[in-house]
Motif scaffolding. Structure first.
Motif, PDB file in Angstrom:
ATOM      1  N   ASP A   1       0.890  -1.155  -0.069  1.00  0.00           N
ATOM      2  CA  ASP A   1       0.016  -0.025   0.057  1.00  0.00           C
ATOM      3  C   ASP A   1       0.995   1.169  -0.194  1.00  0.00           C
ATOM      4  N   GLY A   2       0.559   2.086  -0.916  1.00  0.00           N
ATOM      5  CA  GLY A   2       1.336   3.298  -1.172  1.00  0.00           C
ATOM      6  C   GLY A   2       2.638   3.212  -1.885  1.00  0.00           C
ATOM      7  N   HIS A   3       3.132   2.107  -2.436  1.00  0.00           N
ATOM      8  CA  HIS A   3       4.200   1.667  -3.026  1.00  0.00           C
ATOM      9  C   HIS A   3       3.784   1.800  -4.633  1.00  0.00           C
ATOM     10  N   PHE A   4       2.628   1.424  -4.826  1.00  0.00           N
ATOM     11  CA  PHE A   4       2.191   1.590  -6.280  1.00  0.00           C
ATOM     12  C   PHE A   4       0.650   1.764  -6.367  1.00  0.00           C
ATOM     13  N   PHE A   5       0.298   2.045  -7.368  1.00  0.00           N
ATOM     14  CA  PHE A   5      -1.359   2.279  -7.504  1.00  0.00           C
ATOM     15  C   PHE A   5      -1.652   1.684  -9.035  1.00  0.00           C
ATOM     16  N   VAL A   6      -2.865   1.141  -9.270  1.00  0.00           N
ATOM     17  CA  VAL A   6      -3.272   0.576 -10.456  1.00  0.00           C
ATOM     18  C   VAL A   6      -4.204   1.112 -11.012  1.00  0.00           C
ATOM     19  N   GLY A   7      -4.164   1.506 -12.420  1.00  0.00           N
ATOM     20  CA  GLY A   7      -5.053   2.241 -13.309  1.00  0.00           C
ATOM     21  C   GLY A   7      -5.730   0.985 -13.959  1.00  0.00           C
ATOM     22  N   VAL A   8      -7.150   1.119 -13.954  1.00  0.00           N
ATOM     23  CA  VAL A   8      -8.154  -0.037 -14.445  1.00  0.00           C
ATOM     24  C   VAL A   8      -8.776   0.726 -15.743  1.00  0.00           C
ATOM     25  N   SER A   9      -8.359   0.318 -16.883  1.00  0.00           N
ATOM     26  CA  SER A   9      -8.856   0.739 -18.056  1.00  0.00           C
ATOM     27  C   SER A   9     -10.264   0.500 -18.505  1.00  0.00           C
ATOM     28  N   SER A  10     -10.840  -0.413 -17.799  1.00  0.00           N
ATOM     29  CA  SER A  10     -12.269  -0.723 -18.062  1.00  0.00           C
ATOM     30  C   SER A  10     -13.129   0.091 -17.339  1.00  0.00           C
ATOM     31  N   THR A  11     -12.629   1.020 -16.246  1.00  0.00           N
ATOM     32  CA  THR A  11     -13.430   1.762 -15.497  1.00  0.00           C
ATOM     33  C   THR A  11     -12.858   3.105 -15.409  1.00  0.00           C
ATOM     34  N   GLY A  12     -11.728   3.394 -15.804  1.00  0.00           N
ATOM     35  CA  GLY A  12     -11.011   4.753 -15.678  1.00  0.00           C
ATOM     36  C   GLY A  12     -10.455   5.078 -14.465  1.00  0.00           C
ATOM     37  N   ILE A  13     -10.689   4.279 -13.597  1.00  0.00           N
ATOM     38  CA  ILE A  13     -10.331   4.577 -12.084  1.00  0.00           C
ATOM     39  C   ILE A  13      -9.095   4.110 -11.568  1.00  0.00           C
ATOM     40  N   TYR A  14      -8.569   4.597 -10.567  1.00  0.00           N
ATOM     41  CA  TYR A  14      -7.125   3.993 -10.116  1.00  0.00           C
ATOM     42  C   TYR A  14      -7.344   3.824  -8.656  1.00  0.00           C
ATOM     43  N   CYS A  15      -6.596   2.671  -8.057  1.00  0.00           N
ATOM     44  CA  CYS A  15      -7.085   2.143  -7.006  1.00  0.00           C
ATOM     45  C   CYS A  15      -5.515   1.814  -6.044  1.00  0.00           C
ATOM     46  N   ARG A  16      -5.730   1.809  -4.753  1.00  0.00           N
ATOM     47  CA  ARG A  16      -4.583   1.227  -4.145  1.00  0.00           C
ATOM     48  C   ARG A  16      -4.652  -0.187  -4.066  1.00  0.00           C
ATOM     49  N   PRO A  17      -3.600  -0.875  -3.758  1.00  0.00           N
ATOM     50  CA  PRO A  17      -3.465  -2.491  -3.964  1.00  0.00           C
ATOM     51  C   PRO A  17      -4.222  -3.199  -2.925  1.00  0.00           C
ATOM     52  N   ILE A  18      -4.743  -2.288  -1.986  1.00  0.00           N
ATOM     53  CA  ILE A  18      -5.821  -3.061  -0.762  1.00  0.00           C
ATOM     54  C   ILE A  18      -7.056  -2.873  -1.251  1.00  0.00           C
ATOM     55  N   CYS A  19      -7.697  -2.241  -2.480  1.00  0.00           N
ATOM     56  CA  CYS A  19      -9.131  -1.949  -2.759  1.00  0.00           C
ATOM     57  C   CYS A  19      -9.611  -3.335  -2.962  1.00  0.00           C
ATOM     58  N   ARG A  20     -10.886  -3.228  -2.282  1.00  0.00           N
ATOM     59  CA  ARG A  20     -11.867  -4.510  -1.942  1.00  0.00           C
ATOM     60  C   ARG A  20     -12.648  -4.582  -3.284  1.00  0.00           C
ATOM     61  N   ALA A  21     -12.498  -3.662  -4.133  1.00  0.00           N
ATOM     62  CA  ALA A  21     -13.652  -3.838  -5.236  1.00  0.00           C
ATOM     63  C   ALA A  21     -13.132  -5.185  -6.181  1.00  0.00           C
ATOM     64  N   LYS A  22     -13.930  -5.406  -7.067  1.00  0.00           N
ATOM     65  CA  LYS A  22     -13.656  -6.615  -7.654  1.00  0.00           C
ATOM     66  C   LYS A  22     -12.439  -6.637  -8.506  1.00  0.00           C
TER      67      LYS A  22
ATOM     68  N   PRO B   1      -9.696  -6.531 -11.411  1.00  0.00           N
ATOM     69  CA  PRO B   1      -9.763  -6.421 -12.624  1.00  0.00           C
ATOM     70  C   PRO B   1      -9.003  -7.357 -13.300  1.00  0.00           C
ATOM     71  N   LYS B   2      -8.942  -7.428 -14.616  1.00  0.00           N
ATOM     72  CA  LYS B   2      -8.337  -8.552 -15.252  1.00  0.00           C
ATOM     73  C   LYS B   2      -6.877  -8.053 -15.590  1.00  0.00           C
ATOM     74  N   PRO B   3      -5.818  -8.885 -15.622  1.00  0.00           N
ATOM     75  CA  PRO B   3      -4.557  -8.334 -15.820  1.00  0.00           C
ATOM     76  C   PRO B   3      -4.248  -7.337 -17.166  1.00  0.00           C
ATOM     77  N   GLU B   4      -4.836  -7.550 -18.180  1.00  0.00           N
ATOM     78  CA  GLU B   4      -4.722  -6.986 -19.391  1.00  0.00           C
ATOM     79  C   GLU B   4      -5.510  -5.423 -19.089  1.00  0.00           C
ATOM     80  N   ASN B   5      -6.404  -5.422 -18.127  1.00  0.00           N
ATOM     81  CA  ASN B   5      -6.912  -3.977 -17.891  1.00  0.00           C
ATOM     82  C   ASN B   5      -5.966  -3.103 -16.931  1.00  0.00           C
ATOM     83  N   CYS B   6      -4.835  -3.739 -16.385  1.00  0.00           N
ATOM     84  CA  CYS B   6      -4.355  -3.032 -15.563  1.00  0.00           C
ATOM     85  C   CYS B   6      -2.896  -2.377 -15.909  1.00  0.00           C
ATOM     86  N   THR B   7      -2.895  -1.123 -15.402  1.00  0.00           N
ATOM     87  CA  THR B   7      -1.498  -0.301 -15.721  1.00  0.00           C
ATOM     88  C   THR B   7      -1.066   0.006 -14.227  1.00  0.00           C
ATOM     89  N   PHE B   8       0.198  -0.049 -14.056  1.00  0.00           N
ATOM     90  CA  PHE B   8       0.699   0.273 -12.751  1.00  0.00           C
ATOM     91  C   PHE B   8       1.780   1.419 -12.692  1.00  0.00           C
TER      92      PHE B   8
END
Length: 487
Positions: A21-42, A44-51
């Motif tokens: 947590d805090g060392h990286f964030f993940v952008g999810v192309s299918s939602t346009g949202i970026y999250c923390r690694p501890i996010c409890r949302a569903k 995302p697929k690997p191909e939709n993730c950019t770090f």
């Protein structure tokens, strides 16, 4: 970023691993949202993730912050990652001054370099410019204030350093595709009982809160600090962007289930809110990665079971000058005796403040107040029980701070500032190391002559202690705190 790094970070995201947590964030192309690694949302697929290594980089790529995991609450990175590097010091100053209106040129001046050089090294390290990073700091602070407080949108804009309501609204809508008022409607809030500002600051678990509170309680300066109902409270004196003195109080509690500290701030401190939050993060060591520390210091338990505890934090400070004076007063005497002397100093020279909170009555004397005292310093501090030598040391420290000859704030370069501290009459290795540890937040300080350190490691000689401490690098400050706590 390499494929291996992406696989590691996706595995951490899948496991909801708080160590990242805090060392990286993940952008999810299918939602346009970026999250923390501890996010409890569903997941995302690997191909939709950019770090991304910073929230600013994710936002510059067009992602907006998740309303579930709240990226603005993510803990920062530990100073050891770049303890003496210009880029880390620049990051610290940008975060602390994002609400003050301080320009990039002014920040570069504080760092002793050109703004061009600062932009170059910062962009190379974080993949965003200092201006972009500053903009994200302001937006995330504003998002937190909108979601967690009842401040007006205008007050939010000003506190976050935007300068104008129109500029804030335009930028917020552009980046987050949502009006500030619309975000507020989506965020249920609870009214503070004293109309104070209540925010949450995240940390990487575990956090030994009781251990930290006990440490601070033993050293709390009466009138300035107190512990009430498992929370830390203190008075505050800071200077606003308009160079006006601002007084108030803060209260810090622990919400373990959410891995956050709750920070309640006197509304009078709104003009210096970013400074307050930065100092709270330092005081409670919210940058720490406890597992990285324990990976090295866990071997201490071979000396004695339970000597090192996972989640032990390095107690920092809120006011560097206050901490330095406290260190001088503590030379060769007990913690309790030093606390008594500090209380007398505050009662005699501190500025009274009305907080309405029992035990909080004064702010600690500023270096300017010490320098401005008429006549020999011994005449002011001697009647308080402070020896002439220590009184003169305190005066020399105050002069050095006023002249900006010494910088022992969080993020300062410890090797450089230690030499300056040792040049002050009355400052020896123990005092310098203690100031580096608690005021500068240096994770590798080690006061090897400290009575508590020697007692915890008895019957080892000083030479044996120093040799043993070499195996604890770069976390010798944390080793010291564990040794103190073991007593």
């Amino acid at each position: 970023m390499s494929r291996d790094e992406e696989r590691i970070w996706y595995a951490a995201l899948k496991a909801k691993d708080a160590r990242f947590d805090g060392h990286f964030f993940v952008g999810v192309s299918s939602t346009g949202i970026y999250c923390r690694p501890i996010c409890r949302a569903k997941l995302p697929k690997p191909e939709n993730c950019t770090f991304y290594t910073t929230a600013a980089a994710a936002e510059q790529a067009g992602f907006r912050p998740c309303l579930l995991c709240r990226p603005e609450r993510a803990p920062g990175t530990a100073p050891v990652d770049a303890s003496a590097a210009l880029v880390h010091r620049a990051k610290v100053l940008l975060e602390e001054n994002c609400g003050s209106g301080l320009s990039i040129e002014e920040i570069a001046g504080h760092l002793g370099c050109t703004d061009r050089h600062m932009r170059r090294v910062f962009s190379a390290a974080y993949h965003v410019t200092p201006v972009q990073y500053l903009q994200t700091c302001r937006l995330l602070l504003a998002k937190s204030l909108l979601a967690d407080t009842d401040l007006s949108v205008l007050d939010v804009a000003m506190a976050a350093g935007f300068g104008s309501l129109r500029r804030f609204n335009d930028l917020f809508k552009n980046k987050y595709r949502l009006a500030p008022t619309a975000l507020r409607r989506q965020s249920p809030r609870t009214q503070s009982r004293d109309n104070a500002i209540v925010l949450a600051l995240g940390y990487r678990p575990p956090y030994q809160w009781r251990q930290m509170l006990d440490f601070l309680a033993q050293r709390a300066i009466p009138g300035v600090e107190t512990i009430i109902d498992g929370q830390y409270l203190r008075t505050v004196h800071l200077v606003s962007a308009e160079k006006q003195p601002v007084y108030g109080w803060v209260r810090v509690g622990h919400r373990q289930g959410n891995d956050v500290l709750t920070v309640t701030v006197d509304p009078a401190l709104l003009p210096v809110l970013t400074q307050v939050l930065a100092r709270i993060r330092h005081l409670f060591d919210l940058f720490c990665d406890p597992h990285a520390v324990y990976e090295v210091l866990g071997a201490m338990n071979a000396i004695r079971p339970g000597l090192c505890t996972l989640g032990t934090r390095l107690p920092g400070c809120f006011d560097p000058f206050e901490m330095a004076v406290r260190a001088v007063l503590g030379q060769q005497i007990t913690v309790k005796a030093a606390r008594t002397l500090a209380a007398r100093l505050v009662a005699a020279l501190g500025t009274p403040v009305a907080t309405g909170i029992e035990g909080l009555s004064h702010v600690f004397p500023s270096p300017e107040q010490i320098v401005a005292l008429d006549g020999p310093i011994d005449g002011h501090l001697g009647p308080l029980g402070i020896t002439g030598a220590r009184a003169r040391t305190i005066l020399e420290l105050a002069r050095a701070v006023v002249r900006e000859e010494i910088d022992f704030k969080f993020g300062a370069e410890p090797e450089t500032e230690l030499k300056k501290l040792l040049a002050v009459p009355g400052i020896g290795p123990w005092t310098a190391q203690y100031v580096a540890m608690r005021a500068m937040g240096w994770p590798d300080a080690f006061p090897d002559t400290d009575f508590g350190v020697k007692k915890a490691l008895a019957p080892r000689t000083l030479k044996e202690i120093s040799a043993l401490a070499e195996t604890w690098r770069p976390w010798r400050s944390y080793a010291t705190v564990n040794l103190w706590n073991s007593l």
